[in-house]
Design a protein around this motif. Structure first.
Motif, PDB file in Angstrom:
ATOM      1  N   ASN A 109      41.158  36.551  38.235  1.00 40.13           N
ATOM      2  CA  ASN A 109      40.565  36.084  39.499  1.00 40.13           C
ATOM      3  C   ASN A 109      40.131  37.259  40.361  1.00 40.13           C
ATOM      4  OD1 ASN A 109      40.935  33.382  38.855  1.00 40.13           O
ATOM      5  ND2 ASN A 109      42.913  33.241  39.882  1.00 40.13           N
ATOM      6  N   ARG A 110      40.962  38.305  40.398  1.00 37.29           N
ATOM      7  CA  ARG A 110      40.590  39.479  41.188  1.00 37.29           C
ATOM      8  C   ARG A 110      39.367  40.167  40.603  1.00 37.29           C
ATOM      9  NH1 ARG A 110      46.348  39.781  41.383  1.00 37.29           N
ATOM     10  NH2 ARG A 110      46.383  41.159  39.559  1.00 37.29           N
ATOM     11  N   ALA A 111      39.279  40.173  39.285  1.00 37.26           N
ATOM     12  CA  ALA A 111      38.099  40.766  38.657  1.00 37.26           C
ATOM     13  C   ALA A 111      36.841  39.966  38.984  1.00 37.26           C
ATOM     14  CB  ALA A 111      38.301  40.852  37.146  1.00 37.26           C
ATOM     15  N   ALA A 112      36.948  38.636  38.971  1.00 37.90           N
ATOM     16  CA  ALA A 112      35.799  37.802  39.317  1.00 37.90           C
ATOM     17  C   ALA A 112      35.384  38.012  40.765  1.00 37.90           C
ATOM     18  CB  ALA A 112      36.135  36.339  39.064  1.00 37.90           C
ATOM     19  N   GLY A 117      31.751  39.697  42.756  1.00 37.77           N
ATOM     20  CA  GLY A 117      30.932  38.950  43.701  1.00 37.77           C
ATOM     21  C   GLY A 117      31.081  37.451  43.649  1.00 37.77           C
ATOM     22  N   ALA A 118      31.986  36.924  42.836  1.00 37.80           N
ATOM     23  CA  ALA A 118      32.161  35.472  42.748  1.00 37.80           C
ATOM     24  C   ALA A 118      32.955  34.973  43.945  1.00 37.80           C
ATOM     25  CB  ALA A 118      32.878  35.106  41.455  1.00 37.80           C
ATOM     26  N   ASN A 119      32.513  33.848  44.542  1.00 35.42           N
ATOM     27  CA  ASN A 119      33.255  33.249  45.640  1.00 35.42           C
ATOM     28  C   ASN A 119      34.428  32.454  45.085  1.00 35.42           C
ATOM     29  OD1 ASN A 119      32.235  30.664  44.816  1.00 35.42           O
ATOM     30  ND2 ASN A 119      30.345  31.090  45.958  1.00 35.42           N
ATOM     31  N   PRO A 120      35.370  32.020  45.949  1.00 44.62           N
ATOM     32  CA  PRO A 120      36.552  31.298  45.436  1.00 44.62           C
ATOM     33  C   PRO A 120      36.209  30.051  44.630  1.00 44.62           C
ATOM     34  CG  PRO A 120      36.930  32.017  47.686  1.00 44.62           C
ATOM     35  CD  PRO A 120      35.490  32.316  47.374  1.00 44.62           C
ATOM     36  N   ARG A 121      35.175  29.316  45.037  1.00 44.16           N
ATOM     37  CA  ARG A 121      34.820  28.108  44.302  1.00 44.16           C
ATOM     38  C   ARG A 121      34.325  28.446  42.907  1.00 44.16           C
ATOM     39  NH1 ARG A 121      30.184  25.426  43.377  1.00 44.16           N
ATOM     40  NH2 ARG A 121      29.055  26.916  44.663  1.00 44.16           N
ATOM     41  N   THR A 122      33.449  29.452  42.804  1.00 43.47           N
ATOM     42  CA  THR A 122      32.942  29.860  41.493  1.00 43.47           C
ATOM     43  C   THR A 122      34.065  30.422  40.623  1.00 43.47           C
ATOM     44  OG1 THR A 122      30.788  30.378  42.476  1.00 43.47           O
ATOM     45  CG2 THR A 122      31.274  31.320  40.311  1.00 43.47           C
TER      46      THR A 122
END
Length: 323
Positions: A218-221, A225-230
């Motif tokens: 999750n931290r890598a995502a 630039g990924a938002n929490p929903r993505t």
């Protein structure tokens, strides 16, 4: 597990003793379930093995009780089996209507329990969540507290949770409320009650899946630039999906098998398979109940196999076992 060649005679004796003990325990657990399967094919109205059945005489076996599941309650059960006969069965057969109610209530309560249980498990898996143990104890209490107590509490709560007649809320919710405006004796009340009983199974299953989840993904995502929903739908959800589906299957089985809460909360229209079996045992003792039990056993085995396959897939995804 095979014994090594260098095992001592005492180890070999214990190995075979252990296998015998396991076989006896398995037989003790499975015998009450297996015995109903041949009895459901009994040609007579008995709950015991007849002489013809013990002699494996084909005359002692019949599918009449499985056929009665489709014809019991029909207006014209002896008519020609065409389109009108199946329409009569679909509309009037009591066991068919009970099966339809069980599936509708089970699916709706499973969806609700899965969504709420997964959200609760995600929150409880975060280390910064305050009072995690207390909240977990409260959420899984429906599977710890005796069911009769939970059903009684739900009955009194749904009987008092009424919407005033004439209000906008009563006009909006009138299709899912009883004539008195309460949740008791309604499909919505039964669905909410079954969801309450299924949520703990979803929480426990999803929480166990999240224990082995690598939060660095999750931290890598997020760093990319990924938002929490993505991040949730593209990273977290695919990895915990086997656990979510397993929890949903447990919630569905809990709903499909529930009879105590239905007896307290449901009305005459919300007739499920377990409630129909309960009524059949009290009012009309028939081997048709054994036929239903056999079908439920087969259905439960299929669900257990599905859960086991999902568990192994989840372990392979998380790298717990080699592919």
């Amino acid at each position: 597990m095979a014994l090594p060649k260098y095992a001592t005679p005492l180890e070999r004796v214990w190995h075979w003793t252990y296998l015998v003990i396991c076989a006896l325990i398995f037989f003790f657990l499975i015998a009450p379930i297996v015995v109903i399967i041949p009895l459901s094919f009994n040609a007579d109205r008995f709950f015991t093995f007849t002489d013809e059945m013990l002699a494996f005489d084909p005359a002692g076996y019949s599918m009449r009780w499985y056929d009665s599941l489709m014809t019991f309650g029909m207006a014209q059960p002896e008519g020609p089996r065409g389109a009108s006969w199946f329409a009569d069965m679909w509309a009037n057969a009591k066991w068919v209507n009970a099966a339809k109610n069980s599936i509708i209530i089970g699916v709706c309560s499973t969806v609700l329990a899965t969504v709420l249980g997964t959200l609760a498990a995600l929150g409880l898996s975060r280390p910064e969540m305050p009072f995690r143990r207390l909240i977990m104890a409260l959420l899984i209490s429906p599977m710890i507290v005796p069911l009769i107590i939970t059903a009684t509490g739900l009955f009194f709560f749904y009987s008092s949770a009424c919407v005033p007649q004439g209000s906008w809320a009563h006009t909006l919710l009138s299709p899912v409320l009883s004539k008195s405006g309460c949740l008791a004796n309604t499909y919505l009340g039964v669905i909410l009650a079954h969801a309450t009983l299924g949520i703990p199974f979803v929480i426990i299953t999803v929480t166990a899946t999240l224990v082995g989840f690598d939060q660095s993904l999750n931290r890598a995502a997020a760093s990319l630039g990924a938002n929490p929903r993505t991040t949730f739908f593209r990273v977290t959800m695919p990895l915990i999906l086997p656990g979510v589906i397993s929890g949903a299957l447990f919630a569905f089985v809990t709903s499909f098998d529930e009879v105590v809460a239905v007896l307290f909360i449901a009305g005459p229209d919300q007739m499920t398979i377990p409630r129909q079996m309960w009524i059949g045992i009290r009012e009309q003792l028939s081997p048709a109940i054994l036929a239903v039990a056999t079908l439920l056993v087969v259905f439960s085995i299929a669900l257990l196999v599905t859960v086991e396959l999902l568990r192994r897939r989840s372990e392979r995804i998380r790298g717990v076992t080699p592919a």
